[in-house]
Write a protein that holds these residues in place. Structure first.
Motif, short mmCIF file in Angstrom:
data_model
loop_
_atom_site.label_atom_id
_atom_site.label_comp_id
_atom_site.label_asym_id
_atom_site.label_seq_id
_atom_site.Cartn_x
_atom_site.Cartn_y
_atom_site.Cartn_z
N THR A 1 0.90 -1.32 0.09
CA THR A 1 0.15 0.03 0.15
C THR A 1 1.01 1.15 0.00
O THR A 1 0.56 2.22 -0.87
CB THR A 1 -0.97 -0.05 1.05
N SER A 2 1.91 1.20 0.87
CA SER A 2 2.91 2.72 1.07
C SER A 2 3.39 2.59 -0.42
O SER A 2 3.92 3.86 -0.82
CB SER A 2 3.65 2.15 2.09
N PHE B 1 -3.86 0.65 7.23
CA PHE B 1 -3.69 0.83 5.84
C PHE B 1 -4.41 2.32 5.42
O PHE B 1 -4.03 2.85 4.37
CB PHE B 1 -4.77 -0.20 5.38
N GLN B 2 -5.34 2.94 6.40
CA GLN B 2 -5.85 4.12 6.04
C GLN B 2 -4.67 5.25 6.30
O GLN B 2 -4.75 6.08 5.20
CB GLN B 2 -7.04 4.26 7.24
N ASP C 1 -3.82 6.01 -6.64
CA ASP C 1 -5.18 6.21 -5.59
C ASP C 1 -5.34 4.70 -5.06
O ASP C 1 -6.02 3.96 -5.80
CB ASP C 1 -6.08 6.92 -6.07
N VAL C 2 -5.00 4.27 -3.91
CA VAL C 2 -5.34 2.84 -3.25
C VAL C 2 -6.18 2.82 -2.40
O VAL C 2 -6.35 3.41 -1.52
CB VAL C 2 -3.99 2.42 -2.59
N THR C 3 -7.22 2.07 -2.90
CA THR C 3 -8.45 1.82 -1.74
C THR C 3 -8.17 0.49 -1.55
O THR C 3 -8.07 -0.47 -2.03
CB THR C 3 -9.75 1.98 -2.44
N VAL C 4 -7.99 0.33 -0.07
CA VAL C 4 -7.90 -0.99 0.52
C VAL C 4 -9.19 -1.72 1.24
O VAL C 4 -10.04 -1.02 1.78
CB VAL C 4 -7.05 -0.74 1.90
N THR D 1 1.07 3.92 -2.97
CA THR D 1 0.68 5.24 -2.80
C THR D 1 1.84 6.32 -3.37
O THR D 1 1.77 7.29 -3.82
CB THR D 1 0.20 5.57 -1.44
N SER E 1 -2.64 4.88 2.79
CA SER E 1 -3.35 5.09 1.56
C SER E 1 -4.04 6.28 1.58
O SER E 1 -4.41 6.99 0.39
CB SER E 1 -4.34 3.83 1.28
N LYS E 2 -4.14 7.04 2.55
CA LYS E 2 -4.94 8.33 2.85
C LYS E 2 -6.34 8.17 2.32
O LYS E 2 -6.82 9.07 1.89
CB LYS E 2 -4.17 9.43 2.15
N ASN E 3 -6.85 6.95 2.60
CA ASN E 3 -8.32 6.43 1.87
C ASN E 3 -9.02 5.62 2.94
O ASN E 3 -8.37 5.02 3.83
CB ASN E 3 -8.38 5.92 0.63
#
Length: 178
Positions: free
Chosen positions: A21-22, A48-49, A30-33, A25, A52-54
């Motif tokens: 994820t890191s 993960f949030q 744009d990663v949604t987990v 990003t 990912s900033k999501n």
């Protein structure tokens, strides 16, 4: 860059999905987990949030936006689906069209033509079991590309094929596809 949906199922190698994820990003994706319940037992969604900033999605039935059907809308927005780590349980569910959690529901709703990567991680005997191999073969027919697990000393103490592919190998495959 691409809108990547990273689906994480229960495995000790979930911590490597955090690194993935890191890295994704940092490359500008744009990663949604998505996380199964079992995955959240290993690493919290907050990890993960943060990376990912999501928002991280863990519950199929939790609809944050009443104007949206989350699993359909997220699937439609996906440019690339990565399932890493993919447990034997998740592989079996996907191979048989089950959609009983956020990961399997979104995977089933991914539009035709969207690339799908699957990176198994499990005990050697589980990976080599004919049922798992049949399920992976079926997923290949459904358009999934397997990123083979590597041979290593596994968390259970066994040595053999079943360790999640290195993050660099997964990233290389992502670059090839995108």
């Amino acid at each position: 860059m691409a809108k990547i949906t990273l689906a994480v199922s229960g495995s000790i190698s979930v911590y490597k999905a955090a690194d993935l994820t890191s890295q994704l990003t940092k490359l500008g994706h744009d990663v949604t987990v998505l996380m199964t319940k079992a995955a959240t037992d290993f690493v919290t969604p907050l990890t993960f949030q943060t990376l990912s900033k999501n928002l991280v999605h863990t519950d199929l039935m939790l609809e944050e936006n009443p104007a949206s059907i989350k699993h359909i809308d997220l699937a439609k927005e996906t440019d690339l689906l990565i399932i890493a780590p993919a447990s034997a349980n998740t592989i079996a569910k996907l191979a048989n069209g089950m959609a009983d959690n956020i990961l399997t529901a979104i995977a089933l709703a991914i539009p035709a033509g969207v690339p799908k990567l699957i990176a198994p991680a499990m005990n050697t005997n589980m990976y080599l079991n004919l049922a798992t191999q049949d399920n992976l073969e079926k997923l290949s027919r459904y358009g999934y590309t397997e990123i083979k697990p590597r041979e290593a000393l596994l968390a259970c103490g066994d040595f053999g094929t079943g360790a999640l592919a290195e993050v660099e190998i997964i990233l290389k495959k992502v670059k090839e596809i995108l």
